[in-house]
Design a protein around this motif. Sequence first.
Motif, PDB file in Angstrom:
ATOM      1  N   LYS A 206       0.849  -1.194   0.000  1.00 21.79           N
ATOM      2  CA  LYS A 206       0.000   0.000   0.000  1.00 21.79           C
ATOM      3  C   LYS A 206       0.885   1.245   0.000  1.00 21.79           C
ATOM      4  O   LYS A 206       1.882   1.311   0.700  1.00 21.79           O
ATOM      5  CB  LYS A 206      -0.891   0.027   1.244  1.00 21.79           C
ATOM      6  N   PHE A 207       0.504   2.196  -0.814  1.00 24.57           N
ATOM      7  CA  PHE A 207       1.155   3.497  -0.781  1.00 24.57           C
ATOM      8  C   PHE A 207       0.108   4.542  -1.096  1.00 24.57           C
ATOM      9  O   PHE A 207      -0.959   4.236  -1.621  1.00 24.57           O
ATOM     10  CB  PHE A 207       2.339   3.557  -1.750  1.00 24.57           C
ATOM     11  N   ASP A 208       0.396   5.772  -0.763  1.00 24.08           N
ATOM     12  CA  ASP A 208      -0.563   6.844  -0.956  1.00 24.08           C
ATOM     13  C   ASP A 208      -0.190   7.636  -2.209  1.00 24.08           C
ATOM     14  O   ASP A 208       0.700   8.485  -2.161  1.00 24.08           O
ATOM     15  CB  ASP A 208      -0.580   7.748   0.275  1.00 24.08           C
ATOM     16  N   PRO A 209      -0.852   7.385  -3.346  1.00 18.24           N
ATOM     17  CA  PRO A 209      -0.497   8.111  -4.563  1.00 18.24           C
ATOM     18  C   PRO A 209      -0.769   9.609  -4.471  1.00 18.24           C
ATOM     19  O   PRO A 209      -0.152  10.391  -5.184  1.00 18.24           O
ATOM     20  CB  PRO A 209      -1.366   7.454  -5.644  1.00 18.24           C
ATOM     21  N   LYS A 210      -1.652  10.012  -3.554  1.00 12.95           N
ATOM     22  CA  LYS A 210      -1.941  11.437  -3.394  1.00 12.95           C
ATOM     23  C   LYS A 210      -0.740  12.206  -2.830  1.00 12.95           C
ATOM     24  O   LYS A 210      -0.630  13.413  -3.009  1.00 12.95           O
ATOM     25  CB  LYS A 210      -3.159  11.624  -2.495  1.00 12.95           C
ATOM     26  N   ALA A 211       0.160  11.487  -2.176  1.00 17.85           N
ATOM     27  CA  ALA A 211       1.331  12.128  -1.581  1.00 17.85           C
ATOM     28  C   ALA A 211       2.491  12.241  -2.566  1.00 17.85           C
ATOM     29  O   ALA A 211       3.546  12.768  -2.221  1.00 17.85           O
ATOM     30  CB  ALA A 211       1.779  11.336  -0.345  1.00 17.85           C
ATOM     31  N   ILE A 212       2.301  11.761  -3.795  1.00 14.21           N
ATOM     32  CA  ILE A 212       3.372  11.747  -4.788  1.00 14.21           C
ATOM     33  C   ILE A 212       3.013  12.723  -5.903  1.00 14.21           C
ATOM     34  O   ILE A 212       1.859  12.800  -6.331  1.00 14.21           O
ATOM     35  CB  ILE A 212       3.546  10.315  -5.349  1.00 14.21           C
ATOM     36  N   SER A 213       4.020  13.444  -6.393  1.00 11.83           N
ATOM     37  CA  SER A 213       3.765  14.409  -7.467  1.00 11.83           C
ATOM     38  C   SER A 213       3.337  13.678  -8.743  1.00 11.83           C
ATOM     39  O   SER A 213       3.621  12.485  -8.929  1.00 11.83           O
ATOM     40  CB  SER A 213       5.028  15.231  -7.754  1.00 11.83           C
TER      41      SER A 213
ATOM     42  N   LEU B 193       4.593  10.076 -10.093  1.00 11.78           N
ATOM     43  CA  LEU B 193       3.657   8.986 -10.384  1.00 11.78           C
ATOM     44  C   LEU B 193       3.894   8.430 -11.785  1.00 11.78           C
ATOM     45  O   LEU B 193       3.911   7.207 -11.989  1.00 11.78           O
ATOM     46  CB  LEU B 193       2.207   9.470 -10.276  1.00 11.78           C
ATOM     47  N   LEU B 194       4.065   9.321 -12.759  1.00 11.18           N
ATOM     48  CA  LEU B 194       4.337   8.871 -14.125  1.00 11.18           C
ATOM     49  C   LEU B 194       5.661   8.104 -14.189  1.00 11.18           C
ATOM     50  O   LEU B 194       5.773   7.103 -14.901  1.00 11.18           O
ATOM     51  CB  LEU B 194       4.340  10.049 -15.094  1.00 11.18           C
ATOM     52  N   GLY B 195       6.651   8.551 -13.427  1.00 14.29           N
ATOM     53  CA  GLY B 195       7.924   7.827 -13.366  1.00 14.29           C
ATOM     54  C   GLY B 195       7.750   6.437 -12.770  1.00 14.29           C
ATOM     55  O   GLY B 195       8.322   5.457 -13.261  1.00 14.29           O
ATOM     56  N   CYS B 196       6.935   6.342 -11.718  1.00  9.70           N
ATOM     57  CA  CYS B 196       6.644   5.017 -11.121  1.00  9.70           C
ATOM     58  C   CYS B 196       5.927   4.124 -12.127  1.00  9.70           C
ATOM     59  O   CYS B 196       6.240   2.931 -12.243  1.00  9.70           O
ATOM     60  CB  CYS B 196       5.786   5.178  -9.863  1.00  9.70           C
TER      61      CYS B 196
END
Length: 166
Positions: free
Chosen positions: A3-10, A14-17
């Motif tokens: 689990k991770f919080d995508p809202k906390a990532i720019s 996110l596109l890089g992930c």
Amino acid sequence: MIKFDPKAISTFDLLGCFADILDELKQRGVVRTRNNPVADYAEWLVAQRLDLSLEYNSKFGYDATNTSGERFQIKSRRLDPSNKSRQLSVIRNLDTGEFDYLIGILFDRDFTVKEAYKIPHGVIAKYARFSKHLNGHILHMRGDILRAPDVEDITHNLSNDRATGA
């Protein structure tokens, strides 16, 4: 599941992930391209679970074969609360009979197999409609086609197994 919080990532991160995830899935052989992974994942899953051999990406008319030489076209759709369409991608050249069976898979948002069917070519011809605009046949995975006598529900064969990662 991690689990991770995508809202906390720019957005950029996110596109890089997403790019890193596609690279890793390609390295593992789960996807064959770096496009939307739904179709590639469906092909990989079907090949793994039904013991089929995948064809090259450019193979015309079908995606996989079994040891008897039967040809399978594999189509899928990832359902989402914002778009509940059960329409598969366009089936090209249906009249040429390039495949024996269509495997149609509907995934939930998280890629869990919701429904899967093995549909003989002849049945598809009865239920798909030709779209001149798309230059191919359109098939919706709902209604009478799913109850047709020769259509086989194979959902149980393709159900995801989180323990094995497939």
